[in-house]
Scaffold this motif. Structure first.
Motif, mmCIF file in Angstrom:
data_model
loop_
_atom_site.group_PDB
_atom_site.id
_atom_site.type_symbol
_atom_site.label_atom_id
_atom_site.label_comp_id
_atom_site.label_asym_id
_atom_site.label_seq_id
_atom_site.Cartn_x
_atom_site.Cartn_y
_atom_site.Cartn_z
ATOM 1 N N GLU A 108 -31.599 12.750 -12.941
ATOM 2 C CA GLU A 108 -30.379 12.052 -12.520
ATOM 3 C C GLU A 108 -29.235 12.339 -13.484
ATOM 4 O OE1 GLU A 108 -30.175 7.920 -10.882
ATOM 5 O OE2 GLU A 108 -32.343 7.998 -11.276
ATOM 6 N N GLY A 109 -29.533 12.316 -14.772
ATOM 7 C CA GLY A 109 -28.514 12.600 -15.776
ATOM 8 C C GLY A 109 -27.967 14.015 -15.650
ATOM 9 N N LEU A 110 -28.848 14.976 -15.385
ATOM 10 C CA LEU A 110 -28.396 16.354 -15.197
ATOM 11 C C LEU A 110 -27.485 16.456 -13.979
ATOM 12 C CD1 LEU A 110 -31.715 18.332 -15.843
ATOM 13 C CD2 LEU A 110 -29.744 18.137 -17.375
ATOM 14 N N GLU A 111 -27.868 15.777 -12.909
ATOM 15 C CA GLU A 111 -27.068 15.842 -11.686
ATOM 16 C C GLU A 111 -25.735 15.120 -11.848
ATOM 17 O OE1 GLU A 111 -29.514 14.737 -8.354
ATOM 18 O OE2 GLU A 111 -30.668 16.590 -8.516
ATOM 19 N N GLU A 112 -25.725 13.994 -12.547
ATOM 20 C CA GLU A 112 -24.464 13.284 -12.792
ATOM 21 C C GLU A 112 -23.487 14.158 -13.575
ATOM 22 O OE1 GLU A 112 -25.385 9.618 -14.764
ATOM 23 O OE2 GLU A 112 -26.425 8.816 -13.014
ATOM 24 N N ARG A 113 -24.021 14.974 -14.464
ATOM 25 C CA ARG A 113 -23.184 15.864 -15.269
ATOM 26 C C ARG A 113 -22.888 17.176 -14.537
ATOM 27 N NH1 ARG A 113 -26.461 12.892 -18.352
ATOM 28 N NH2 ARG A 113 -25.677 11.987 -20.274
ATOM 29 N N LYS A 114 -23.408 17.303 -13.321
ATOM 30 C CA LYS A 114 -23.218 18.504 -12.493
ATOM 31 C C LYS A 114 -23.728 19.768 -13.181
ATOM 32 C CE LYS A 114 -19.707 16.527 -9.588
ATOM 33 N NZ LYS A 114 -20.584 15.555 -9.050
ATOM 34 N N LEU A 115 -24.872 19.634 -13.882
ATOM 35 C CA LEU A 115 -25.497 20.773 -14.550
ATOM 36 C C LEU A 115 -26.524 21.420 -13.622
ATOM 37 C CD1 LEU A 115 -26.065 19.162 -18.060
ATOM 38 C CD2 LEU A 115 -24.322 20.834 -17.415
ATOM 39 N N VAL A 116 -26.621 22.720 -13.690
ATOM 40 C CA VAL A 116 -27.624 23.450 -12.923
ATOM 41 C C VAL A 116 -28.908 23.440 -13.735
ATOM 42 C CG1 VAL A 116 -28.224 25.674 -11.922
ATOM 43 C CG2 VAL A 116 -25.863 24.886 -11.855
ATOM 44 N N TYR A 117 -30.043 23.180 -13.079
ATOM 45 C CA TYR A 117 -31.303 23.084 -13.803
ATOM 46 C C TYR A 117 -32.464 23.648 -12.988
ATOM 47 C CZ TYR A 117 -32.209 19.064 -10.792
ATOM 48 O OH TYR A 117 -32.406 18.256 -9.700
ATOM 49 N N ALA A 118 -33.531 23.951 -13.685
ATOM 50 C CA ALA A 118 -34.828 24.293 -13.103
ATOM 51 C C ALA A 118 -35.852 23.672 -14.047
ATOM 52 C CB ALA A 118 -35.016 25.801 -12.998
ATOM 53 N N CYS A 119 -36.488 22.600 -13.606
ATOM 54 C CA CYS A 119 -37.417 21.850 -14.454
ATOM 55 C C CYS A 119 -38.833 21.886 -13.888
ATOM 56 C CB CYS A 119 -36.989 20.388 -14.555
ATOM 57 S SG CYS A 119 -35.499 20.128 -15.501
ATOM 58 N N ALA A 120 -39.799 22.006 -14.776
ATOM 59 C CA ALA A 120 -41.190 21.902 -14.367
ATOM 60 C C ALA A 120 -41.468 20.457 -13.954
ATOM 61 C CB ALA A 120 -42.111 22.306 -15.511
ATOM 62 N N VAL A 121 -42.275 20.291 -12.914
ATOM 63 C CA VAL A 121 -42.655 18.964 -12.452
ATOM 64 C C VAL A 121 -44.168 18.931 -12.279
ATOM 65 C CG1 VAL A 121 -40.444 18.490 -11.332
ATOM 66 C CG2 VAL A 121 -42.283 19.532 -10.000
ATOM 67 N N LYS A 122 -44.723 17.732 -12.256
ATOM 68 C CA LYS A 122 -46.167 17.583 -12.078
ATOM 69 C C LYS A 122 -46.525 17.624 -10.602
ATOM 70 C CE LYS A 122 -46.766 15.049 -16.346
ATOM 71 N NZ LYS A 122 -47.266 13.866 -16.999
ATOM 72 N N CYS A 123 -47.800 17.812 -10.327
ATOM 73 C CA CYS A 123 -48.263 17.958 -8.946
ATOM 74 C C CYS A 123 -48.019 16.711 -8.096
ATOM 75 C CB CYS A 123 -49.738 18.343 -8.913
ATOM 76 S SG CYS A 123 -50.832 17.076 -9.589
ATOM 77 N N ASN A 124 -47.886 15.544 -8.727
ATOM 78 C CA ASN A 124 -47.674 14.311 -7.966
ATOM 79 C C ASN A 124 -46.199 13.923 -7.866
ATOM 80 O OD1 ASN A 124 -47.277 13.542 -10.594
ATOM 81 N ND2 ASN A 124 -48.643 11.791 -10.532
ATOM 82 N N PHE A 125 -45.312 14.833 -8.237
ATOM 83 C CA PHE A 125 -43.870 14.611 -8.141
ATOM 84 C C PHE A 125 -43.513 14.363 -6.683
ATOM 85 C CE2 PHE A 125 -39.469 16.327 -8.045
ATOM 86 C CZ PHE A 125 -38.916 15.598 -9.076
ATOM 87 N N GLY A 126 -42.614 13.423 -6.424
ATOM 88 C CA GLY A 126 -42.251 13.065 -5.056
ATOM 89 C C GLY A 126 -41.087 13.871 -4.522
ATOM 90 N N ALA A 127 -41.250 14.413 -3.325
ATOM 91 C CA ALA A 127 -40.195 15.194 -2.683
ATOM 92 C C ALA A 127 -40.109 14.824 -1.206
ATOM 93 C CB ALA A 127 -40.463 16.692 -2.841
ATOM 94 N N GLY A 128 -38.886 14.805 -0.699
ATOM 95 C CA GLY A 128 -38.657 14.476 0.702
ATOM 96 C C GLY A 128 -38.177 15.689 1.483
ATOM 97 N N ARG A 129 -38.561 15.737 2.749
ATOM 98 C CA ARG A 129 -38.152 16.839 3.619
ATOM 99 C C ARG A 129 -36.696 16.632 4.048
ATOM 100 N NH1 ARG A 129 -43.001 19.187 4.575
ATOM 101 N NH2 ARG A 129 -44.825 17.844 4.561
ATOM 102 N N PRO A 130 -35.887 17.702 4.036
ATOM 103 C CA PRO A 130 -34.466 17.563 4.352
ATOM 104 C C PRO A 130 -34.166 16.883 5.690
ATOM 105 C CG PRO A 130 -34.869 19.707 3.397
ATOM 106 C CD PRO A 130 -36.210 19.066 3.616
ATOM 107 N N ASP A 131 -34.900 17.222 6.740
ATOM 108 C CA ASP A 131 -34.627 16.610 8.041
ATOM 109 C C ASP A 131 -34.924 15.109 8.027
ATOM 110 O OD1 ASP A 131 -37.329 17.274 7.746
ATOM 111 O OD2 ASP A 131 -37.645 17.599 9.886
ATOM 112 N N GLU A 132 -35.981 14.708 7.334
ATOM 113 C CA GLU A 132 -36.323 13.288 7.246
ATOM 114 C C GLU A 132 -35.318 12.525 6.378
ATOM 115 O OE1 GLU A 132 -40.356 13.192 5.862
ATOM 116 O OE2 GLU A 132 -41.162 13.786 7.813
ATOM 117 N N VAL A 133 -34.827 13.167 5.310
ATOM 118 C CA VAL A 133 -33.830 12.523 4.444
ATOM 119 C C VAL A 133 -32.539 12.307 5.226
ATOM 120 C CG1 VAL A 133 -32.366 12.867 2.400
ATOM 121 C CG2 VAL A 133 -34.817 13.338 2.274
ATOM 122 N N ARG A 134 -32.087 13.327 5.964
ATOM 123 C CA ARG A 134 -30.873 13.180 6.774
ATOM 124 C C ARG A 134 -31.038 12.078 7.811
ATOM 125 N NH1 ARG A 134 -30.617 18.623 5.985
ATOM 126 N NH2 ARG A 134 -31.835 19.139 7.833
ATOM 127 N N ALA A 135 -32.191 12.042 8.473
ATOM 128 C CA ALA A 135 -32.446 11.020 9.492
ATOM 129 C C ALA A 135 -32.417 9.617 8.879
ATOM 130 C CB ALA A 135 -33.784 11.278 10.179
#
Length: 181
Positions: A10-37
């Motif tokens: 969140e802090g990286l995004e608030e600062r509008k920084l470009v990033y690529a971070c390692a995440v764990k296998c249980n990291f939560g992600a949402g599908r774009p169509d479901e997020v828009r809906a």
């Protein structure tokens, strides 16, 4: 795995920084169509005259290892990102557009504990071996633009190795502690 700490992202995004971070296998992600809906869904109707005002709820979150496991085998591509001292450095990569998130579907979109990011890249990496004998798959999340190629994504996630190596050398040579830098 800085990406495991969603407040950090969140802090990286608030600062509008470009990033690529390692995440764990249980990291939560949402599908774009479901997020828009979920974001565009009308407010649910109120049941009765009393009670709380109805609120919209976030899209469901999926574990990144489950999302990647659903992808067909043919979507994995072998990428060589640079020449190493022992020859070309290559692994298999796959990337899809997703949103990272925190919270759950029982929370409202207004809840401070709920967050859905802008659309970004969920990237996975594994060995080139046909049987993937080491069994290890690494996951990353990046907010690089949608037009970014898979080779550029692979280069971005693999570019942290020189930084980590420099840091390890500095710890050895200068006596830095684990949390100094």
């Amino acid at each position: 795995a800085y990406g495991h700490f969603r407040d950090f992202l969140e802090g990286l995004e608030e600062r509008k920084l470009v990033y690529a971070c390692a995440v764990k296998c249980n990291f939560g992600a949402g599908r774009p169509d479901e997020v828009r809906a979920a974001q565009n869904a009308p407010l649910p109707s109120r049941k009765g005259t009393f009670g709380r005002k109805p609120k919209r709820h976030p899209a469901p979150l999926y574990r990144v290892d489950e999302v990647i496991a659903e992808l067909p085998e043919k979507t994995w591509k072998t990428i060589t990102w640079r020449e190493g001292s022992k020859g070309p450095m290559c692994r298999q990569f796959v990337a899809i557009r997703m949103h990272w998130g925190k919270g759950n579907q029982t929370s409202s979109l207004d809840d401070h504990r709920t967050k859905t990011s802008e659309e970004g890249w969920l990237i996975a990496e594994r060995s080139v071996a046909k049987t993937n004998t080491d069994g290890e798959t690494k996951y990353y999340f990046s907010n690089l633009p949608a037009k970014t190629s898979l080779k550029e994504l692979a280069t971005a996630v693999r570019s942290r190795w020189p930084i980590e190596q420099f840091y390890e050398d500095a710890k050895q040579l200068c006596g830095l502690g684990d949390f100094q830098g």
